[in-house]
Design a protein around this motif. Sequence first.
Motif, PDB file in Angstrom:
ATOM      1  N   ALA A 161     -35.186 -47.725 -35.854  1.00 60.77           N
ATOM      2  CA  ALA A 161     -35.668 -48.729 -34.638  1.00 60.77           C
ATOM      3  C   ALA A 161     -36.974 -48.121 -33.840  1.00 60.77           C
ATOM      4  CB  ALA A 161     -35.571 -46.748 -33.877  1.00 60.77           C
ATOM      5  N   SER A 195     -43.385 -43.579 -38.814  1.00 62.44           N
ATOM      6  CA  SER A 195     -42.163 -44.025 -38.938  1.00 62.44           C
ATOM      7  C   SER A 195     -41.298 -44.423 -38.331  1.00 62.44           C
ATOM      8  CB  SER A 195     -42.100 -42.492 -38.385  1.00 62.44           C
ATOM      9  OG  SER A 195     -40.791 -42.008 -38.387  1.00 62.44           O
ATOM     10  N   GLN A 196     -41.643 -45.086 -37.320  1.00 61.96           N
ATOM     11  CA  GLN A 196     -40.976 -46.297 -36.702  1.00 61.96           C
ATOM     12  C   GLN A 196     -40.876 -47.650 -37.368  1.00 61.96           C
ATOM     13  OE1 GLN A 196     -43.585 -45.154 -35.308  1.00 61.96           O
ATOM     14  NE2 GLN A 196     -44.292 -46.482 -34.587  1.00 61.96           N
ATOM     15  N   ASP A 197     -40.900 -47.783 -38.785  1.00 62.19           N
ATOM     16  CA  ASP A 197     -40.808 -48.633 -39.396  1.00 62.19           C
ATOM     17  C   ASP A 197     -39.995 -48.808 -40.434  1.00 62.19           C
ATOM     18  OD1 ASP A 197     -42.895 -49.874 -37.375  1.00 62.19           O
ATOM     19  OD2 ASP A 197     -44.288 -49.661 -38.117  1.00 62.19           O
ATOM     20  N   GLY A 198     -39.278 -47.599 -40.985  1.00 62.99           N
ATOM     21  CA  GLY A 198     -39.021 -47.136 -41.517  1.00 62.99           C
ATOM     22  C   GLY A 198     -37.968 -45.949 -41.369  1.00 62.99           C
ATOM     23  N   ILE A 199     -36.861 -45.743 -42.960  1.00 62.07           N
ATOM     24  CA  ILE A 199     -36.438 -44.449 -42.727  1.00 62.07           C
ATOM     25  C   ILE A 199     -36.695 -44.642 -44.446  1.00 62.07           C
ATOM     26  CG2 ILE A 199     -34.315 -43.462 -43.158  1.00 62.07           C
ATOM     27  CD1 ILE A 199     -33.263 -45.785 -41.100  1.00 62.07           C
ATOM     28  N   ARG A 249     -27.977 -42.780 -38.774  1.00 67.56           N
ATOM     29  CA  ARG A 249     -29.208 -43.059 -38.457  1.00 67.56           C
ATOM     30  C   ARG A 249     -29.383 -44.949 -38.456  1.00 67.56           C
ATOM     31  NH1 ARG A 249     -34.854 -40.838 -40.423  1.00 67.56           N
ATOM     32  NH2 ARG A 249     -36.535 -41.969 -38.998  1.00 67.56           N
ATOM     33  N   HIS A 306     -34.965 -31.825 -43.778  1.00 66.71           N
ATOM     34  CA  HIS A 306     -34.107 -32.389 -42.761  1.00 66.71           C
ATOM     35  C   HIS A 306     -33.897 -34.108 -43.037  1.00 66.71           C
ATOM     36  CE1 HIS A 306     -32.583 -28.211 -42.302  1.00 66.71           C
ATOM     37  NE2 HIS A 306     -31.386 -29.120 -41.792  1.00 66.71           N
ATOM     38  N   GLY A 307     -35.248 -34.831 -44.122  1.00 67.96           N
ATOM     39  CA  GLY A 307     -36.001 -35.822 -42.953  1.00 67.96           C
ATOM     40  C   GLY A 307     -36.676 -36.026 -42.367  1.00 67.96           C
ATOM     41  N   ILE A 308     -37.260 -35.144 -42.166  1.00 69.91           N
ATOM     42  CA  ILE A 308     -39.248 -35.039 -41.117  1.00 69.91           C
ATOM     43  C   ILE A 308     -40.329 -34.550 -41.581  1.00 69.91           C
ATOM     44  CG2 ILE A 308     -39.170 -34.464 -38.851  1.00 69.91           C
ATOM     45  CD1 ILE A 308     -37.057 -35.504 -38.335  1.00 69.91           C
ATOM     46  N   MET A 309     -40.803 -35.536 -41.095  1.00 71.68           N
ATOM     47  CA  MET A 309     -42.690 -35.344 -42.370  1.00 71.68           C
ATOM     48  C   MET A 309     -43.038 -33.938 -41.324  1.00 71.68           C
ATOM     49  SD  MET A 309     -42.303 -38.072 -41.742  1.00 71.68           S
ATOM     50  CE  MET A 309     -43.587 -39.777 -40.918  1.00 71.68           C
ATOM     51  N   HIS A 317     -56.673 -43.758 -40.263  1.00 72.68           N
ATOM     52  CA  HIS A 317     -54.826 -44.675 -40.096  1.00 72.68           C
ATOM     53  C   HIS A 317     -55.233 -42.673 -39.381  1.00 72.68           C
ATOM     54  CE1 HIS A 317     -51.340 -45.119 -39.363  1.00 72.68           C
ATOM     55  NE2 HIS A 317     -50.789 -43.904 -40.205  1.00 72.68           N
ATOM     56  N   SER A 331     -31.929 -37.671 -38.286  1.00 67.88           N
ATOM     57  CA  SER A 331     -32.658 -37.681 -39.977  1.00 67.88           C
ATOM     58  C   SER A 331     -31.916 -37.044 -40.847  1.00 67.88           C
ATOM     59  CB  SER A 331     -34.340 -37.052 -39.750  1.00 67.88           C
ATOM     60  OG  SER A 331     -33.674 -35.357 -39.501  1.00 67.88           O
ATOM     61  N   PHE A 332     -30.355 -36.502 -40.799  1.00 68.62           N
ATOM     62  CA  PHE A 332     -30.051 -36.472 -42.144  1.00 68.62           C
ATOM     63  C   PHE A 332     -28.505 -36.211 -41.974  1.00 68.62           C
ATOM     64  CE2 PHE A 332     -28.004 -32.304 -41.760  1.00 68.62           C
ATOM     65  CZ  PHE A 332     -28.886 -31.436 -40.101  1.00 68.62           C
ATOM     66  N   PHE A 387     -39.717 -48.762 -31.659  1.00 65.89           N
ATOM     67  CA  PHE A 387     -40.183 -48.729 -29.807  1.00 65.89           C
ATOM     68  C   PHE A 387     -41.425 -48.948 -29.661  1.00 65.89           C
ATOM     69  CE2 PHE A 387     -40.295 -44.444 -32.330  1.00 65.89           C
ATOM     70  CZ  PHE A 387     -41.374 -44.529 -32.520  1.00 65.89           C
ATOM     71  N   VAL A 444     -43.885 -41.372 -32.109  1.00 62.12           N
ATOM     72  CA  VAL A 444     -42.452 -40.848 -32.767  1.00 62.12           C
ATOM     73  C   VAL A 444     -42.385 -39.165 -32.760  1.00 62.12           C
ATOM     74  CG1 VAL A 444     -44.426 -40.710 -35.064  1.00 62.12           C
ATOM     75  CG2 VAL A 444     -41.770 -41.333 -35.091  1.00 62.12           C
ATOM     76  N   CYS A 447     -38.732 -28.828 -42.023  1.00 59.30           N
ATOM     77  CA  CYS A 447     -38.586 -30.835 -41.311  1.00 59.30           C
ATOM     78  C   CYS A 447     -38.486 -31.212 -43.160  1.00 59.30           C
ATOM     79  CB  CYS A 447     -40.036 -30.357 -41.142  1.00 59.30           C
ATOM     80  SG  CYS A 447     -40.355 -29.858 -39.202  1.00 59.30           S
ATOM     81  N   VAL A 450     -35.949 -30.064 -35.127  1.00 52.84           N
ATOM     82  CA  VAL A 450     -36.224 -31.739 -35.759  1.00 52.84           C
ATOM     83  C   VAL A 450     -35.632 -32.295 -36.317  1.00 52.84           C
ATOM     84  CG1 VAL A 450     -38.463 -29.402 -36.303  1.00 52.84           C
ATOM     85  CG2 VAL A 450     -37.084 -30.590 -38.087  1.00 52.84           C
ATOM     86  N   THR A 451     -34.918 -32.456 -36.205  1.00 47.60           N
ATOM     87  CA  THR A 451     -33.773 -33.678 -36.987  1.00 47.60           C
ATOM     88  C   THR A 451     -33.567 -34.902 -35.395  1.00 47.60           C
ATOM     89  OG1 THR A 451     -31.698 -32.603 -36.014  1.00 47.60           O
ATOM     90  CG2 THR A 451     -32.832 -31.665 -38.293  1.00 47.60           C
TER      91      THR A 451
END
Lengths: 471, 311
Positions: free
Chosen positions: A361, B196-200, A358, B230-233, B274, A174-175, A363, A52, B227, A166-167
Motif C-alpha cells: 500500500a 515501510s510503505q515501500d515494502g513488506i 497484507r 508482530h511485524g512492526i518496527m 534520514h 502485519s502478521f 499512500f 506510516v 511490535c 500495533v498490528t
Amino acid sequence: MSKTIKIDPVTRIEGHARILLDCDDAGNVNEANFCVNELRGFERILVGMEAVTMPQVTARICGVCPTAHHLVAAKALDNAAGVEPPPAAKLLREFMYMGHYIHSHSLSLFVLAGPDLVFGLDGNLATQNIVGMVEADPDLSKKGLRLRSLGQKINETIGGRGIHPVTAVAGGISFSLSDGQFKRLQELTGEAVELVSELAGKTKTLLFNLLDKNPVLLDKLNSESWYLGTVQGGKLNVYDGGLRAMDNSGATQPEFPATAYKDMMSERAVKNSYAKEVYLNMNGGEQMYRVGPLARINVADSMETPLAQQEFEKFKNDFGTPCHNAVLQMYAKLIELVYCCEKANEIINHPDLRGETRVPADFKGSRGIAHIEAPRGTLIHEYDIDDRGIIRAANMIIATQQNTAAINHSLKEGANNLLAETGDETLLNGLEFVVRCYDPCLACSTHAIGRMALDVEITRKGQTIRRVRRK
Amino acid sequence: MSGDKVRLNTEWLCDCGGCHVAIVDLHEKILQVVENIEIQKCPVLTDVKDYPEADVGILTGSIRTEHDRHAAEEMRKKCKTIIAFGTCAVYGGLHGAGLAHTSEEIMDYVYKTTPTTKTDFIPDSDITGLEHVVTPIDEVIDVDLYLPGCPPHAHFIFESLSALVEGRTPKAGQDTVCAGCKRTMKKTEVAEIVNSQDGIAEDDVCFLSQGYICLGSVTLDRCLAPCPNHGIMCTGCAGPTMQILSEPNHDIRTEVSERMARLTKIDKDTIISHMEKSAKTHYAYAMATKMIGNKPTFLIQQWIADVEAGK
C-alpha cells in the motif's frame, strides 16, 4: 443570568470535566455547559510525522478506545493508497475490534455505570464504586470484569497489545495468526459468548429497576435530537459501512460515505470548553445530533446476529424509533455487547480467517479519509500526505465531541427538573448520571476516567452566595 | 481500613488514560494486588475526592495545565513514594511533540485552521490555562521511581507493585527491546533505506539488516517487544535506554545509524540525515524531557521546522 452553579469535576467518566449552570432569578436554568478542561492538540502534533506511524500514534489519543483510533488510521491509509486489505486482514481487524468493544462496553456497563445499577442513585458514596459493587453483588461484578478481560485479551492477541495495539497497517494486518494464537482466540471467544448470555438478563433487570425507582429519568430525559451511526445493508455495523443519519422524527436520510464528511458536518468552538460542538449539515440547517450506542440502535434496521437481534426487537418494541431517552444508552450498549460476542464467535469460525493478511500500500502524495464507529460513536480521521510520506495536514471528528451539544441540552432539562425537587446530593448525583449516560470520553475529545472532588458554586451577579462541596 | 496494607493513591494528569487501564489489565493478578494494597484515591475506581496520606502515589501523564501542576504537587505532599508511571509522566510522552509548537500555534490549528471548524475564535473563558510546554513530572516534583512504557507491560507493573508491597527495590532490567525480539541480526548487502510503505519486511530478520529504521536497539524494554514480533518496527514508545540518556554525545539517531551502517551497506550519515528529516516521528515520545532536549547534538525544533518548510 444571575446564578451560576459549577460542578467540578464530574466523576466516573473518562475525563476531566465540569458542569456550569447559568440560572435566572427564579432558579430556572438558562444554559448548561459541560466543560472540558484539557487539550493536547493532536491535529497539529501529527503534522510532520511519518504517515506510516499514524495507526500507532493516533491510538495514543485515547487509552480507553485506542483500537478505534488505531483501526480508523489504518483504514484512512488504505483509502489514501487506494487498496482493499485482503479478506483475512479485514476479518482480523474486525475481530480485534470486537475484542475492544467487549472490553470497552463491559468497562462502561460494569465498572463505570455498574455502581449506579447495583446501588441506585442515592447510594452511599463510600461504597458506590467497583470495590463496593464486588462486595454487594460478587457474581455480576466478577463476571462483568471477566468479560472485560476476555475482550481485552482478544484485542491483545490480534493487536499485539491490548492498550495501543500495533498490528493494523496500510493494506492489512502485519502478521498471520499462529496455531497457538488461533486456539487461544477460540477459547477466549467461547467463554465470552457463554458469559454474555448469563450477564445480559441480569444487567437488564438492574437497569429497569433503576428506571422504575427513578421515573423522572425516563420521563424527563427525552431531549429530541438527530442521530448518526453506521450500517451495512441496513444492519448495525461498527467496523465499516455507510453513515446514516436520522432526524428527530425518525426519518432516515440517504447514507453517505466518510469521504463526504466535510460537506455533512460543521464544528463550532464554544467559549468555555476545549471540546468543539459538531452539527450535521442537513435539511438546510445545522442539526444537533447524537452518536454512540443509542444512535446506532436508532438508525439501524436490524442486527446481524441472533441474540442481539432478539434484544434489538424488544428495544424497538418497548421504546420505538427513534428512542430519545439518554438513560437507555445503557440498554443499547448491552445489545451491542451481545452482538460483539456473537460476531467474534462468527469470525473465529470463518474459513477466510487464516489467509493472506497484507497487500502493498503506497499512500505517498495522497489524501486519506476513513471512519469507524468508536464505542462512543462515529470517529473520522483525515490525513493529507506528501510525496515523502509525511503528514501535511490532519483533521479528526471525535465521538464525544459530537454529543457535546446534546449533553448540554440534556443537562439543562435534567437540572431544571432536579433543581426544584431535590436536595444537593441528589442534584449532584443526578447531573453526573445524565453526563455518564452519554459516557463521554474526554481523553478523545481532548484528554482524562475521573472521580474527584465535586464542587458546586452558586453565584448571583458575580458573587458567590453558596458553595457545596462533596468529599 | 487495614493497618498493614500499603496505602495507594493514583492520579491522572495530561495523558490518554491508558496507564490506568493498564493497571486494570493486570486481569486476574489484580486480586493479588488488592489483597495487599488499599486503593484510596483512584480515578475510575473510587470516589475519594481529595488527596489522603498514602505510602505510594502513582502519577500518570505529564503537566499540561495549571490543574495538572497542582495535582502533582498535592500528590507529592501526601505520598511517601511517588512513581512516575508511563512514558508521559517520565518523558512527556507523545503530546510532548507539542514542544515543537507554541500553544498558540496548536490552538490556532485546532480552532481556526481545521477544515470543518466554522467558528473563528479560541475558547478562553473559565477553563484551566494551558501551560506553554508539556513538562515531565520530575521537573515539577521529586520522583522516587520511574516506570516508563506506553503503557508499561503488566509484567513490569506487577513486579513494581509487588516489590513495593514487600518493601524491596523493584527489579528493573536495563535490556533494550531487542532482548525480547525474535528476529536475527545479520549482515546484508542492503544499500538503501526502505520506507515501510515501500515494502513488506521479512518476518525473521532484524529490521535494521533489511534497511528499515527500527528503534528497538535504543529503546528500554518495558513492553516485552510486541511490535517487532508482530511485524512492526519499534517506535520507541517506552523512551530511550540509559546509555542514550546518560551520554551527552549519544542520541537515538547516532546509535541507530552506527548499528545499521554496520549491518548494511548504507552510509551512516545517510541514516542520520534520514532520521533528522523524520525527527518528529523518531523523537515523538521523549522530546519534551531535558535529558533529551538539552543534548548538545540535539536540534529537533530546527529539524522539524525544516521539514515543515519543505526543505
